[in-house]
Design an enzyme around this catalytic site. Sequence first.
Site, PDB file in Angstrom:
ATOM      1  N   GLU A  93     -10.379  53.492  14.127  1.00 31.33           N
ATOM      2  CA  GLU A  93      -9.404  54.063  15.122  1.00 31.33           C
ATOM      3  C   GLU A  93     -10.278  54.451  16.354  1.00 31.33           C
ATOM      4  O   GLU A  93     -10.706  55.676  16.127  1.00 31.33           O
ATOM      5  CB  GLU A  93      -8.363  55.091  14.533  1.00 31.33           C
ATOM      6  CG  GLU A  93      -7.502  55.326  15.492  1.00 31.33           C
ATOM      7  CD  GLU A  93      -6.429  56.454  14.964  1.00 31.33           C
ATOM      8  OE1 GLU A  93      -6.383  57.004  13.815  1.00 31.33           O
ATOM      9  OE2 GLU A  93      -5.482  56.716  15.948  1.00 31.33           O
ATOM     10  N   GLU A 127       3.193  57.880  14.448  1.00 32.30           N
ATOM     11  CA  GLU A 127       2.323  58.990  14.352  1.00 32.30           C
ATOM     12  C   GLU A 127       2.750  60.000  15.586  1.00 32.30           C
ATOM     13  O   GLU A 127       2.145  59.666  16.687  1.00 32.30           O
ATOM     14  CB  GLU A 127       0.749  58.762  14.296  1.00 32.30           C
ATOM     15  CG  GLU A 127       0.050  60.002  13.935  1.00 32.30           C
ATOM     16  CD  GLU A 127      -1.646  59.935  14.296  1.00 32.30           C
ATOM     17  OE1 GLU A 127      -2.325  60.112  13.254  1.00 32.30           O
ATOM     18  OE2 GLU A 127      -1.977  59.595  15.281  1.00 32.30           O
TER      19      GLU A 127
HETATM   20  C1  LER Z   1      -5.392  60.139  14.152  1.00 31.70           C
HETATM   21  O1  LER Z   1      -4.673  58.848  13.744  1.00 31.70           O
HETATM   22  C2  LER Z   1      -5.340  60.423  15.523  1.00 31.70           C
HETATM   23  O2  LER Z   1      -4.800  59.495  16.155  1.00 31.70           O
HETATM   24  C3  LER Z   1      -6.062  61.392  16.455  1.00 31.70           C
HETATM   25  O3  LER Z   1      -5.641  61.584  17.732  1.00 31.70           O
HETATM   26  C4  LER Z   1      -6.305  62.546  15.542  1.00 31.70           C
HETATM   27  O4  LER Z   1      -5.142  63.199  15.199  1.00 31.70           O
HETATM   28 MN    MN Z   2      -3.718  58.006  15.429  1.00 30.64          MN
END
Ligand code: LER
Ligand code: MN
Length: 278
Positions: A144, A238
């Site tokens: 990510e 998220e």
């Molecule tokens: C985690 O998935 C993320 O996107 C980061 O910003 C840490 O929270």
């Molecule tokens: Mn994230």
Amino acid sequence: MSFKYSYNTIVYSGEDYLTQVKRLNKFGYDGIELVGEPSWYDFNEVNKLNEEYNIKVNSICSIFTSERDLIHPEKSMRVKAIDYCKEIADMGAEIQSTTMIVAPSPVGKIESLKSEEEEMKYAIESIQQIGDYAQKVGINISIEPWNRYETYFINRLEQAERILDALDLTNAGIHGDTFHMSIEEVNIANAYKKIGSKLNHCHIADSNRAAPGTGHTDFKPILQALKDINFNNYITMELIPPVSDPFACVRGGKAEEFKDNYTEQSIKHLKNIEKDLE
Ligand code: LER
Ligand code: MN
């Protein structure tokens, strides 16, 4: 084909697991993304309640604090971070998750400690070890990128792709979080289309990191792009409160609107768009 939906439970931190799965089931979710803190969970309870409420763990959001730095110049620090990720892979296997998230550097580390070349070498070495281990226990890893205010290291999908392409793994892919992408990519939908089948996980949030529909991100082309590339992991919300440290809610705090209110609103908004996709 319709999307499967999941919710990252970082904003439910402190709540009992029953309350969390009941809520997701009530609002029509298929999946749950758990917080990468294994000691928080009773795995037997997670498996039992997931079955009862028809919810699957689609992924684990690893928590990269300063003690978990996969590109740290000191080997002992990298080993510590790798060991943490192996623990997350084990957790994933216990609770039948398919995926875990890997980010090379911790949240809030915004300056390098070594040259870009050296840090890239550490990233590849560390993630290769995590991926090999995860493969043995049946878990996919998803790399990510985060926005520039959370890390200097990789901010765009094509930078994560450079790491992915250097790995010798069949269980790895790229993660695209629309909040970070809205800051770093020229166009979110095009970035998804360009990465194509290498995208194995995504986080969805509006421009303000709240529920889709509350900010100024246009989700129609984004969902269309995910459909066009046959994205088949879960669309995972998220959502994070408007504070500088995205992991602050792990330590507890007030995020009341992120519980019932945004959980319901997010899926409603996206499903409403989904029905008009080509
Ligand atoms: C985690 O998935 C993320 O996107 C980061 O910003 C840490 O929270
Ligand atoms: Mn994230």
